[in-house]
Scaffold this active site. Sequence first.
Site, PDB file in Angstrom:
ATOM      1  N   ASP A  12       0.872  -1.185   0.000  1.00 23.47           N
ATOM      2  CA  ASP A  12       0.000   0.000   0.000  1.00 23.47           C
ATOM      3  C   ASP A  12       0.908   1.233   0.000  1.00 23.47           C
ATOM      4  OD1 ASP A  12      -2.473   1.523   0.347  1.00 23.47           O
ATOM      5  OD2 ASP A  12      -1.837   1.864   2.398  1.00 23.47           O
ATOM      6  N   SER A  13       0.305   2.380  -0.215  1.00 20.63           N
ATOM      7  CA  SER A  13       1.071   3.634  -0.119  1.00 20.63           C
ATOM      8  C   SER A  13       1.536   3.892   1.316  1.00 20.63           C
ATOM      9  CB  SER A  13       0.196   4.801  -0.576  1.00 20.63           C
ATOM     10  OG  SER A  13      -0.933   4.903   0.280  1.00 20.63           O
ATOM     11  N   CYS A  75      -4.409  -1.618  -1.868  1.00 18.07           N
ATOM     12  CA  CYS A  75      -4.540  -0.174  -2.069  1.00 18.07           C
ATOM     13  C   CYS A  75      -5.468   0.034  -3.262  1.00 18.07           C
ATOM     14  CB  CYS A  75      -3.151   0.389  -2.363  1.00 18.07           C
ATOM     15  SG  CYS A  75      -3.126   2.127  -2.786  1.00 18.07           S
ATOM     16  N   GLU A 154      -2.236   8.250   8.567  1.00 22.08           N
ATOM     17  CA  GLU A 154      -0.791   7.949   8.600  1.00 22.08           C
ATOM     18  C   GLU A 154      -0.158   8.461   9.895  1.00 22.08           C
ATOM     19  OE1 GLU A 154       1.486   6.297   6.638  1.00 22.08           O
ATOM     20  OE2 GLU A 154      -0.243   5.545   5.536  1.00 22.08           O
ATOM     21  N   CYS A 186     -11.009   3.091   0.106  1.00 23.47           N
ATOM     22  CA  CYS A 186      -9.583   3.346   0.378  1.00 23.47           C
ATOM     23  C   CYS A 186      -9.235   2.527   1.601  1.00 23.47           C
ATOM     24  CB  CYS A 186      -9.363   4.833   0.647  1.00 23.47           C
ATOM     25  SG  CYS A 186      -7.721   5.208   1.307  1.00 23.47           S
ATOM     26  N   HIS A 188      -7.113   2.830   3.854  1.00 23.19           N
ATOM     27  CA  HIS A 188      -6.841   3.554   5.102  1.00 23.19           C
ATOM     28  C   HIS A 188      -8.115   3.725   5.947  1.00 23.19           C
ATOM     29  CE1 HIS A 188      -3.001   4.709   3.275  1.00 23.19           C
ATOM     30  NE2 HIS A 188      -2.634   5.224   4.429  1.00 23.19           N
TER      31      HIS A 188
HETATM   32  N1  DGL Z   1      -4.740   3.228   0.911  1.00 30.35           N
HETATM   33  C1  DGL Z   1      -4.926   3.777  -0.342  1.00 30.35           C
HETATM   34  C2  DGL Z   1      -6.125   3.346  -1.101  1.00 30.35           C
HETATM   35  O1  DGL Z   1      -6.672   2.304  -0.811  1.00 30.35           O
HETATM   36  C3  DGL Z   1      -4.161   4.948  -0.836  1.00 30.35           C
HETATM   37  C4  DGL Z   1      -4.321   6.232  -0.145  1.00 30.35           C
HETATM   38  C5  DGL Z   1      -3.364   7.258  -0.683  1.00 30.35           C
HETATM   39  O2  DGL Z   1      -2.173   7.021  -0.617  1.00 30.35           O
HETATM   40  O3  DGL Z   1      -3.833   8.297  -1.174  1.00 30.35           O
HETATM   41  O4  DGL Z   1      -6.575   3.993  -1.992  1.00 30.35           O
END
Ligand code: DGL
Length: 273
Positions: A12-13, A75, A154, A186, A188
């Site tokens: 993931d990011s 992600c 984060e 997302c 997150h």
């Molecule tokens: N966790 C991410 C997603 O599912 C990426 C969020 C990001 O880095 O902008 O989209």
Amino acid sequence: MTNQEHPIGVFDSGVGGLSVLREICKLMPAENIIYFGDQGHVPYGPRSMEQIQNFSEGITKFLLRLDSKIIVVACNTASAAALKYLRETFPNIQFVGMEPAVKPAAEKTQTGRVGVLATPATFQGALYASVVERFGAGVELFQHTCPGLVTQIEAGDLESPKTRAILEEALLPMLEKNIDTVVLGCTHYPFVIPLIERIVGENVRVIDPAPSVAKQAKRLLEAGGMLNPSTAQSNIQIFTSGDVKIVESVLTKLLNETADVKSVTWKNDREIQ
Ligand code: DGL
């Protein structure tokens, strides 16, 4: 090490994919896992498709160097920008990707109105357009990108007034439109489900796709005879391209567990050292 003992690669990011990792661990406790969080580049959401493709390619090469037997793109943004490209570039490895869960939302909504929270890149990608075309007929979708929310998560900031304000700005107008379902597009965002539930109330269903993604990974491993039969304690390794200490402390907050995080450095946009 046999192929079955090789790890599942997950990336993931940032910390978002840990919401998928925890479901994989629940469903397949014997599996070894390598997790890569690209904190050096987070957030991905506002970036160009090309840049996200390059990062995803670099991370995939890194995970393959460490013998990943399948790769979970945990992600939505990287899946939107790069999943097709990754499958073409690495035809010998199977990828599990993510797409906003419009299908289950469309099946369950009573009001026919559904909110979707995801990043700008996810909404712009062909994957989202195709999900909406395939499953969104007869359902009105209300989209929001929640600017700043990934950065809050984060930082491990799951409850502050700022985090709440970002979510209220997205959700209150949706509630006025009478949504009864919210899709978390997302990875997150599952970490702020308690706050989301306090804002939307108990009559609105919140859909986290992570359990289905874990199930899909299990199906692929089963079909390929790759499930780990070992009963030994599984090994979970976590890598970051960002600050190890910050990631370690956020991880403890998000998962209630401690872990040693290892540091990696990008050589350029497509290669990790
Ligand atoms: N966790 C991410 C997603 O599912 C990426 C969020 C990001 O880095 O902008 O989209």
